[in-house]
Design an enzyme around this catalytic site. Structure first.
Site: not given
Lengths: 260, 218
Positions: B86, B199, B201
């Site tokens: 990001c 993202h 994650e």
């Protein structure tokens, strides 16, 4: 193309899910960690936790629940309920929440929206609006729907956007728990009044309600609690239905390949 | 033995990146550190730069930790596998235009500019799951698809939340894009450097497979 999000909501009381008693397949029916994991594995695009009876003494179990959930669920996690100040927001974020939802505190102290979105980024500040129709307008209610602020929901929505909120979680108090579908008039009015995403909440009873919330309500995401908790509908079912109606949703058919 | 360093510079949700790396490296000999010390950076085998917040404050945060010099030595000199997520990817650009004009790390030529809201027809931030468009095949994407047992990149999507777009100069460094009113750079790659606007994650199975592929880079 950006997908419409399906968000299951877990109502948590003192660290336990209070609605999910029918989740028989889970080891512990009331364990929010297990439920959140089950939802994300089933294809939930985000998970929302609302601490419905947030008091200071109960904050600790909630923090533990957030950090345990964050360890197991790899989709965005929003946490709300009882957030009063910047410290509360920070505490939730440090525990692993990706977004924090604020409601009463934003009305009592609107500058909290400015401060928190500046400090943590506007993407992680969600402002929840509980709206109820009073004569011709929708008023904003606080304290879990107990207090009418007399504030017009549309002007409040515009106000919170200006102050830096990243998203609005809009609940119709007239529809909440009725299973009669979202308040589409409210949803579309708010959604077209602002330029930030609106999550429709309150009233889902059947598959078509999800479709209407997106198509007629103009919502970027739809949130539901009891239809998922009581297994009346599964997330997979909702997504399959929406896809058949040409609504763009995430169905990636991936399995846990990362384990191999 | 792997030694993953998540750079802590006082911003970003470091915990979710840490949780995801922990999840995929459970059965491996892998150490995960969240730190901003030069010593840890030197010992690391893989470096992750997360980022949530504004361009300038992230960059200032990084500069304050005094790791910039060592980071450049490890990534540009020693060519350790690096992943920017990001704003952690956006900071690699030449310039950023969030709340003013600021110089970035300039590892990858390009500018970070606000997403055009198409006369208020687009909600900003660009938030949610969006389809991925793989522009080309790289050694990384090949391994990623193999890991997911996918023959094609159809149906793949990832979680985005941002208001600015990395417009990189050299199109050959752009690997994945998505579309939100305009073409959005989703993944860039240059030698040992990878950057993602999404993202990983928070992108469930796809994201975990992506991170696992990154960890397998030498």
């Amino acid at each position: 193309m950006l997908k419409f999000r399906i968000i299951p909501c877990l109502d948590v009381d003192a660290g336990r899910v209070v609605k999910g008693i029918n989740f028989l397949s889970l080891r512990d029916a009331g364990d929010p960690v297990e439920q959140a994991k089950a939802y994300s594995d089933e294809g939930a695009d985000e998970i929302t936790f609302l601490d419905i009876t947030a008091t200071h003494q109960r904050r600790r179990p909630m923090i533990d629940v957030i950090s345990k959930t964050a360890e197991k669920c790899f989709v965005p996690l929003t946490v709300g309920g009882g957030v009063k100040n910047i410290m509360d927001i920070k505490e939730f974020l440090l525990a692993g929440a990706d977004k924090v939802s604020i409601n009463s505190a934003a009305i009592k102290n609107p500058s909290l929206i400015n401060e928190s979105s500046k400090k943590f980024g506007n993407q992680c500040i969600v402002v929840a609006i509980d709206a109820k129709k009073i004569s011709k307008n929708w008023n904003v209610f606080i304290n879990g729907g107990r207090v009418d602020t007399g504030i017009d929901a549309i002007s409040w929505a515009k106000n919170i956007e200006k102050r830096g909120a990243g998203e609005i979680l809009l609940t119709s108090m007239d529809r909440d728990g009725t299973k009669n579908g979202f308040d589409l008039e409210l949803t579309s009015t708010i959604s077209s009044a602002v330029n930030i995403p609106v999550i429709a909440s309150g009233g889902v009873g059947c598959l078509k309600d999800f479709f209407d919330g997106i198509k007629l309500g103009g919502a970027s995401a739809v949130l539901a609690a009891s239809v998922f908790h009581f297994k009346e509908l599964t997330i997979k079912q909702v997504k399959k239905y929406l896809k058949s109606k040409n609504i763009n949703v995430r169905i990636d058919n991936l399995d846990k390949y990362y384990e191999k | 033995m792997k030694n993953v360093l998540i750079i802590d510079y006082g911003t970003g949700n470091l915990k979710s990146v840490h949780n995801a790396i922990k999840r995929i490296s459970e059965k491996q000999d892998c150490k995960i550190l969240v730190s901003s010390s030069v010593e840890d950076l030197k010992k690391s085998t893989h470096i992750i730069l997360p980022g949530v917040g504004a361009f300038e404050s992230c960059l200032n945060g990084l500069i304050k930790t005094k790791v910039r010099g060592c980071l450049e030595e490890m990534v540009l000199g020693k060519k350790k596998p690096f992943l920017g997520i990001c704003v952690g990817m956006q900071m690699l650009a030449t310039k950023g235009f969030e709340n003013g004009e600021f110089a970035g790390l300039d590892w990858i030529s390009g500018e970070v500019k606000k997403i055009n809201n198409q006369n208020n027809n687009l909600k900003i931030p660009h938030m949610g799951w969006n389809s991925l468009n793989f522009l080309k095949e790289t050694a990384f994407t090949k391994r990623l698809l193999k890991k997911m047992k996918k023959k094609s990149t159809n149906d793949l999507s990832a979680y985005f939340v941002h208001s600015y777009n990395f417009k990189n100069k050299n199109t050959n460094e752009k690997v994945i894009t998505t579309c939100y009113g305009e073409e959005i750079t989703a993944m860039i790659s240059k030698e040992n450097i990878i950057g993602t606007q999404f993202h990983p994650e928070k992108s469930h199975y796809f994201g975990l497979a992506f991170l696992k592929t990154f960890l397998e880079q030498d």
